[in-house]
Write an enzyme that holds these catalytic residues in place. Structure first.
Site, PDB file in Angstrom:
ATOM      1  N   GLY A  44       0.633  -1.516   0.205  1.00 32.39           N
ATOM      2  CA  GLY A  44       0.136   0.159  -0.316  1.00 32.39           C
ATOM      3  C   GLY A  44       0.812   1.164  -0.347  1.00 32.39           C
ATOM      4  O   GLY A  44       1.684   1.469   0.149  1.00 32.39           O
ATOM      5  N   GLY A  46       0.316   5.962   0.263  1.00 26.48           N
ATOM      6  CA  GLY A  46      -1.271   6.731   0.504  1.00 26.48           C
ATOM      7  C   GLY A  46      -0.319   7.840   0.408  1.00 26.48           C
ATOM      8  O   GLY A  46       0.418   8.197  -0.032  1.00 26.48           O
ATOM      9  N   TYR A  48       1.946  10.148   2.686  1.00 30.13           N
ATOM     10  CA  TYR A  48       3.322   9.959   3.027  1.00 30.13           C
ATOM     11  C   TYR A  48       4.132   8.522   3.516  1.00 30.13           C
ATOM     12  O   TYR A  48       5.477   8.974   2.891  1.00 30.13           O
ATOM     13  CB  TYR A  48       3.173  10.807   4.787  1.00 30.13           C
ATOM     14  CG  TYR A  48       1.535  11.825   4.757  1.00 30.13           C
ATOM     15  CD1 TYR A  48       1.912  12.878   3.860  1.00 30.13           C
ATOM     16  CD2 TYR A  48       0.469  11.342   5.016  1.00 30.13           C
ATOM     17  CE1 TYR A  48       0.714  13.776   3.700  1.00 30.13           C
ATOM     18  CE2 TYR A  48      -0.542  12.254   5.444  1.00 30.13           C
ATOM     19  CZ  TYR A  48      -0.957  13.274   4.795  1.00 30.13           C
ATOM     20  OH  TYR A  48      -1.297  13.905   4.372  1.00 30.13           O
ATOM     21  N   GLY A  49       3.163   7.859   2.911  1.00 32.72           N
ATOM     22  CA  GLY A  49       3.752   6.079   3.323  1.00 32.72           C
ATOM     23  C   GLY A  49       3.961   5.687   2.247  1.00 32.72           C
ATOM     24  O   GLY A  49       2.962   5.492   1.348  1.00 32.72           O
ATOM     25  N   VAL A  51       3.737   1.528   2.764  1.00 29.88           N
ATOM     26  CA  VAL A  51       3.606   0.233   3.427  1.00 29.88           C
ATOM     27  C   VAL A  51       4.207  -1.050   2.655  1.00 29.88           C
ATOM     28  O   VAL A  51       3.829  -1.547   1.448  1.00 29.88           O
ATOM     29  CB  VAL A  51       2.119   0.043   3.983  1.00 29.88           C
ATOM     30  CG1 VAL A  51       2.013  -1.329   4.771  1.00 29.88           C
ATOM     31  CG2 VAL A  51       2.416   1.773   4.838  1.00 29.88           C
ATOM     32  N   LYS A  69       5.645   0.316   7.919  1.00 26.25           N
ATOM     33  CA  LYS A  69       5.728   1.503   7.485  1.00 26.25           C
ATOM     34  C   LYS A  69       6.368   2.262   7.199  1.00 26.25           C
ATOM     35  O   LYS A  69       7.481   2.446   8.224  1.00 26.25           O
ATOM     36  CB  LYS A  69       4.162   2.255   7.887  1.00 26.25           C
ATOM     37  CG  LYS A  69       4.016   3.148   7.315  1.00 26.25           C
ATOM     38  CD  LYS A  69       2.396   3.691   7.970  1.00 26.25           C
ATOM     39  CE  LYS A  69       2.490   5.842   7.034  1.00 26.25           C
ATOM     40  NZ  LYS A  69       0.657   5.760   8.100  1.00 26.25           N
ATOM     41  N   ASP A 160      -7.415  12.180  10.063  1.00 26.48           N
ATOM     42  CA  ASP A 160      -7.195  11.564   8.899  1.00 26.48           C
ATOM     43  C   ASP A 160      -7.993  10.276   8.829  1.00 26.48           C
ATOM     44  O   ASP A 160      -8.172   8.236   7.705  1.00 26.48           O
ATOM     45  CB  ASP A 160      -5.841  11.537   8.667  1.00 26.48           C
ATOM     46  CG  ASP A 160      -5.808  11.375   6.946  1.00 26.48           C
ATOM     47  OD1 ASP A 160      -6.537  11.333   6.220  1.00 26.48           O
ATOM     48  OD2 ASP A 160      -4.714  10.669   6.434  1.00 26.48           O
TER      49      ASP A 160
END
Ligand code: ADP
Ligand code: MG
Length: 297
Positions: A44, A46, A48-49, A51, A69, A160
């Protein structure tokens, strides 16, 4: 089973909504070395990160499948440390469990947590659209409300909350994740935005967009949008992108519309009250738990 006194205390405080916030958990040795983890595929990404799935070897030599992460940009290790610090205080069946932090190298840091093979609720809603019913979704709505009620008692503002940040444990259970924007308000019950990161506006309460003032009641607004995503089976909240246009629209009393297959009663009684203009008149999470219970009957 041999139950430790601390576990009893935590279980008790989790199920009792009237207790003061939980004390910080005693710091177990959650600090890991990079050699304790092995990276697998990327699962995954997003804003900012990134995973990855991976394997962790714990202090007793046991292997566990985990999610790892990392941050995309360099120089943001303070953000990852804060995410770890906040997750470290939390223990609840509807919040993703932290396994540790790899922080042996300041430039190469990772948060390690339990791996949920069914992935994000956002993806689950889309791929299982045909097999999802209101009974399942109300149970998910209950799980999220219970996790958020616990966060409220722990005085953490998530900031969030969205279907992309909810993970599916099984057909009856979901867990809240992504504490990358979460904050502990230092005084009072709200927090003023201090970062200039791109913010997920369609999930944000009117006062957050206008003044950057976040509170448990702005998390309630995002809970309403998350339920809207759930009951419409993963549709995108179609709101204007420009903050000025969005504020004007919200001030005129316009909100995300009722869309099929969302049930009108669920929209009117669970979702729409979360978007009240005044934060004070929105329900809190313990009222939302009661509301979901009534809808389940
Ligand atoms: P970001 O801060 O970049 O948004 P998230 O923590 O939200 O990062 O994770 C991004 C995505 O990775 C999630 O939407 C989900 O699809 C996947 N993911 C994150 N954590 C896990 C986990 N513990 N188990 C399985 N998938 C995960
Ligand atoms: Mg996320």
């Amino acid at each position: 089973r041999n139950v430790k006194p601390l576990d009893v205390l935590l279980q008790f405080s989790v199920s009792s909504p009237r207790l003061p916030p939980l004390p910080a958990l005693p710091t177990k040795p959650l600090h890991l070395d990079k050699s304790d983890i092995k990276f697998g595929i990327k699962i995954g990404e997003g804003n900012y990160g990134e995973v990855y799935r991976g394997q962790m070897t714990d202090a007793q030599g046991r292997q566990e499948t985990v999610a790892i992460k990392s941050l995309k940009a360099v120089g943001q290790t303070d953000d990852l440390k804060r995410e770890f610090r906040i997750m470290q205080k939390l223990k609840h069946r509807n919040i993703v469990r932290l396994c540790g932090l790899v922080d042996s190298d300041e430039e190469d840091m990772y948060v390690v947590m339990e791996y949920l093979p069914m992935g994000s609720l956002k993806d689950y809603l889309k791929t299982h659209r045909e097999h999802i019913n209101n009974t399942m979704l109300l149970k998910f709505a209950m799980d999220i409300a219970e996790g958020m009620d616990y966060l409220e008692q722990s005085r953490i503002i998530h900031r969030d909350l969205a279907a992309r940040n909810i993970l599916v444990a099984d057909q009856h259970t979901v867990k809240i994740t992504d504490f990358g924007l979460a904050q502990e308000p230092n005084k009072g019950n709200y927090y003023i935005r201090q970062t200039n990161r791109a913010l997920p506006l369609p999930w944000y309460a009117i006062e957050c967009i206008e003044t950057g003032k976040f509170s448990h009641k702005s998390d309630v607004w995002s809970y309403g949008v998350t339920c809207w995503e759930m009951f419409t089976r993963g549709q995108e909240p179609d709101l204007p992108q420009k903050p000025e246009t969005l504020i004007q629209m919200l001030k005129n009393g316009k909100r995300l519309n009722l869309k099929p297959p969302c049930h009108p009663t669920i929209y009117a009684e669970l979702i729409r009250p979360c978007w009240d203009q005044e934060p004070e008149t929105r329900p809190n999470f313990s009222a939302l738990i009661q509301q979901v219970k009534e809808l389940q009957e």
